[in-house]
Design an enzyme around this catalytic site. Structure first.
Site, short mmCIF file in Angstrom:
data_model
loop_
_atom_site.label_atom_id
_atom_site.label_comp_id
_atom_site.label_asym_id
_atom_site.label_seq_id
_atom_site.Cartn_x
_atom_site.Cartn_y
_atom_site.Cartn_z
CG ASP A 1 54.11 36.45 15.61
OD1 ASP A 1 53.36 37.42 15.38
OD2 ASP A 1 54.23 35.95 16.73
CG ASP B 1 39.83 26.67 25.64
OD1 ASP B 1 38.97 25.97 26.23
OD2 ASP B 1 40.59 27.45 26.25
CD GLU C 1 35.01 32.77 25.39
OE1 GLU C 1 35.34 33.10 26.55
OE2 GLU C 1 35.82 32.42 24.53
CG HIS D 1 38.34 31.20 27.48
ND1 HIS D 1 38.03 32.38 26.88
CD2 HIS D 1 39.67 31.26 27.72
CE1 HIS D 1 39.11 33.15 26.78
NE2 HIS D 1 40.13 32.47 27.29
#
Ligand code: DGY
Length: 322
Positions: free
Chosen positions: A179, A264, A269, A288
């Site tokens: 990260d 997901d 979408e 999602h």
């Protein structure tokens, strides 16, 4: 400032109030008018342009809130995102127009992490395939891969990445993370090794994405990223579709370099039946649904409602982005 009883609030997340009817009844009691999204899907910019002209407050799902949508928002004071991602909101335009954008930090982290673990298990043990075949009267002798002894790499160790790491603690696997900002105390407490992204990709059997979609992370999972992943490894995305170059992922899966992927979220979408990724049996695709639990929808609903009402009453919201 308009009294609350004259305000019009638009609510678009289809799961809003599904697990707690008071989310709707309290809102309806306090404001003058409430409009709900009855389409069952996030709204397009065009649909928003038809709805927004006299709206003051907006509890927002994953609708396309772009510059064109803002052009119809003549009275809008607040967009209270029902979730943490804001890649669907033109934040600059919101700021220019003085429209406050709020989010619901932490409300869905555990639910998204649970889905991530579920998808991970479904990738390494072909549970969906085995269950579907058994229902059909077949008795397949499937071969799975154990999580025990494997390496899981987390791209992103923020709120959701941490919850995934915590849950992986019981699986006897090695956990790597990468990260930009790292909470070393957390990593040490769970036994997460912080490594460079290349090391993570080279050594992980499963890579899971837990970073937001920002200009600098858009398409981060490109051909080079995928080529650096270990042959036969898996990719999970419960974050945002925009992180992935879907064409490059198709190639990596079709060539057999990656063994499978669980997605997901998608660039578009719903993705539509013509998305080539959906033609691959090694892809698990879900709609999602990371936040679609009782716990997450209640937490997101109450946090978004409170911040929406706070702005309409001229008070400070708790979780302002802009
Ligand atoms: C989020 O938190 O943004 C989730 O994707 C649900 O909207």
């Amino acid at each position: 400032m308009k009294p609350l009883t004259e305000c019009h609030v638009l609510v678009t997340p289809t799961s809003y109030g599904r697990n707690d009817a008071r989310l709707k009844s309290e809102l309806e009691l306090l404001v003058g008018k409430v409009t709900y999204n009855t389409t069952g899907k996030p709204l397009s910019s065009e649909q928003l342009q038809g709805l927004l002209p006299d709206v003051d407050g907006y509890i927002a799902g994953l609708d396309v809130i772009d510059s064109a949508a803002f052009s119809a928002a003549h009275h809008l004071k607040v967009i209270a995102r029902y979730g943490v991602g804001v890649s669907n909101v033109d934040l600059k335009r919101a700021a220019d127009l003085g429209i406050v954008v709020t989010i619901t930090p932490g409300a869905n982290s555990k639910s998204v992490a649970e889905l991530t673990i579920g998808l991970m298990l479904n990738l390494v043990r072909p549970i969906i395939y085995a269950a579907t075949s058994t229902h059909k009267g077949q008795w397949p002798r499937t071969q799975g891969v154990s999580l025990e002894g494997k390496t899981v790499g987390l791209i992103g160790l923020g709120a959701i990445g941490k919850e995934v790491a915590r849950r992986l603690g019981g699986f006897d696997c090695r956990i790597l993370a990468n990260d930009v900002v790292v909470d070393r105390d957390f990593a040490d407490s769970i036994g997460v090794q912080i490594v460079d992204r290349d090391i993570l990709l080279n050594e992980s059997d499963i890579v899971s994405l837990h970073i937001p979609a920002l200009p600098e992370t858009q398409g981060i999972v490109d051909a080079a990223f995928l080529a650096s992943m270990k042959p036969g490894s898996y990719l999970i995305n419960t974050a945002r579709g925009e992180l992935i170059d879907e064409g490059a992922l198709f190639e990596a899966l079709d060539s057999g370099h990656l063994r499978g992927a669980a997605l997901d979220t998608f660039v578009k979408e719903p993705p539509g039946g013509d998305n080539p990724l959906l033609s691959l049996s090694q892809v698990i695709a879900t709609p999602h649904m990371g936040s679609h639990t009782d716990g997450a929808t209640n937490a997101m609903g109450w946090m978004a409602l409170r911040d929406c009402l706070a702005i309409l009453k001229g008070e400070e919201p708790a979780h302002q982005v802009t």
